[in-house]
Design a protein around this motif. Structure first.
Motif, short mmCIF file in Angstrom:
data_model
loop_
_atom_site.label_atom_id
_atom_site.label_comp_id
_atom_site.label_asym_id
_atom_site.label_seq_id
_atom_site.Cartn_x
_atom_site.Cartn_y
_atom_site.Cartn_z
N ARG A 215 -10.70 18.14 32.07
CA ARG A 215 -10.76 16.75 32.54
C ARG A 215 -11.16 16.66 34.01
O ARG A 215 -10.74 17.46 34.83
N VAL A 216 -12.00 15.66 34.30
CA VAL A 216 -12.49 15.43 35.66
C VAL A 216 -12.48 13.93 35.94
O VAL A 216 -12.55 13.12 35.02
N PRO A 217 -12.41 13.55 37.22
CA PRO A 217 -12.53 12.13 37.55
C PRO A 217 -13.89 11.62 37.09
O PRO A 217 -14.90 12.31 37.22
N PHE A 218 -13.92 10.42 36.52
CA PHE A 218 -15.17 9.86 35.99
C PHE A 218 -16.25 9.81 37.06
O PHE A 218 -17.41 10.12 36.78
N ALA A 219 -15.90 9.45 38.27
CA ALA A 219 -16.88 9.34 39.35
C ALA A 219 -17.51 10.69 39.69
O ALA A 219 -18.61 10.75 40.24
N GLN A 220 -16.85 11.80 39.35
CA GLN A 220 -17.36 13.13 39.66
C GLN A 220 -17.93 13.85 38.44
O GLN A 220 -18.33 15.01 38.54
N SER A 221 -17.97 13.16 37.31
CA SER A 221 -18.47 13.81 36.09
C SER A 221 -19.97 14.00 36.18
O SER A 221 -20.70 13.16 36.68
N GLY A 222 -20.44 15.13 35.71
CA GLY A 222 -21.86 15.46 35.78
C GLY A 222 -22.63 14.98 34.58
O GLY A 222 -22.14 14.22 33.73
N ALA A 223 -23.85 15.47 34.45
CA ALA A 223 -24.76 15.01 33.40
C ALA A 223 -24.43 15.58 32.02
O ALA A 223 -24.72 14.95 31.03
N PHE A 224 -23.84 16.73 31.94
CA PHE A 224 -23.64 17.38 30.65
C PHE A 224 -22.18 17.54 30.27
O PHE A 224 -21.79 18.55 29.69
N VAL A 225 -21.35 16.54 30.62
CA VAL A 225 -19.94 16.55 30.24
C VAL A 225 -19.59 15.27 29.51
O VAL A 225 -20.23 14.24 29.68
N CYS A 226 -18.55 15.34 28.67
CA CYS A 226 -18.09 14.20 27.88
C CYS A 226 -17.53 13.12 28.81
O CYS A 226 -16.71 13.38 29.67
N LYS A 227 -17.99 11.90 28.61
CA LYS A 227 -17.59 10.78 29.46
C LYS A 227 -16.51 9.90 28.81
O LYS A 227 -16.26 8.79 29.24
N GLU B 270 -6.29 4.69 30.96
CA GLU B 270 -6.79 3.37 31.32
C GLU B 270 -8.10 3.46 32.11
O GLU B 270 -8.20 4.26 33.04
N PRO B 271 -9.09 2.63 31.76
CA PRO B 271 -10.34 2.61 32.54
C PRO B 271 -10.15 1.81 33.83
O PRO B 271 -10.07 0.59 33.81
N ASN B 272 -10.03 2.50 34.94
CA ASN B 272 -9.88 1.84 36.23
C ASN B 272 -10.66 2.64 37.28
O ASN B 272 -11.45 3.52 36.93
N ASP B 273 -10.47 2.35 38.54
CA ASP B 273 -11.24 3.05 39.58
C ASP B 273 -10.88 4.53 39.72
O ASP B 273 -11.61 5.28 40.35
N ARG B 274 -9.75 4.95 39.14
CA ARG B 274 -9.37 6.37 39.17
C ARG B 274 -9.41 6.98 37.77
O ARG B 274 -8.63 7.86 37.44
N ALA B 275 -10.32 6.51 36.93
CA ALA B 275 -10.40 6.96 35.54
C ALA B 275 -10.73 8.45 35.46
O ALA B 275 -11.47 8.98 36.28
N VAL B 276 -10.15 9.09 34.45
CA VAL B 276 -10.39 10.51 34.20
C VAL B 276 -11.09 10.61 32.85
O VAL B 276 -10.69 9.97 31.88
N CYS B 277 -12.15 11.41 32.79
CA CYS B 277 -12.86 11.58 31.52
C CYS B 277 -12.61 12.98 30.96
O CYS B 277 -12.13 13.87 31.66
N CYS B 278 -12.97 13.15 29.71
CA CYS B 278 -12.71 14.39 28.97
C CYS B 278 -13.27 15.62 29.69
O CYS B 278 -12.57 16.59 29.86
N GLY B 279 -14.54 15.60 30.04
CA GLY B 279 -15.14 16.70 30.77
C GLY B 279 -15.61 17.88 29.93
O GLY B 279 -16.15 18.84 30.47
N ALA B 280 -15.45 17.82 28.61
CA ALA B 280 -15.92 18.91 27.75
C ALA B 280 -17.45 18.92 27.71
O ALA B 280 -18.09 17.89 27.87
N PRO B 281 -18.05 20.08 27.51
CA PRO B 281 -19.52 20.16 27.45
C PRO B 281 -20.06 19.34 26.27
O PRO B 281 -19.43 19.27 25.21
#
Length: 77
Positions: A24-36, A41-52
């Motif tokens: 898992r990574v912060p949504f704002a720092q997620s790259g192009a090839f990771v799960c979004k 909760e979807p807010n300004d500090r949202a965390v996304c899955c981050g799996a390839p």
């Protein structure tokens, strides 16, 4: 009109294991090839899955199964 659908028709695909929470990574720092897929909760500090992910998709295989409803044989549209 209600239709009888057997569970074997719905759950025929192979099970996909849930990605590790360590990815898992912060949504704002997620790259192009990771799960979004947003965890929590979807807010300004949202965390996304981050799996390839494959083929430039937005979600990993596990979360695509949550986002998209599988087609069912004999379903009326």
């Amino acid at each position: 009109m209600n239709q009888l659908v057997r569970m074997s028709h719905i759950v025929t695909a192979d099970a996909v294991e849930e990605p590790s929470p360590n990815l898992r990574v912060p949504f704002a720092q997620s790259g192009a090839f990771v799960c979004k897929f947003i965890i929590g909760e979807p807010n300004d500090r949202a965390v996304c899955c981050g799996a390839p992910v494959q083929d430039g998709k937005s979600w990993c295989a596990f979360h695509r199964r949550i986002v998209f409803e599988p087609t069912r044989p004999g379903r009326l549209r």
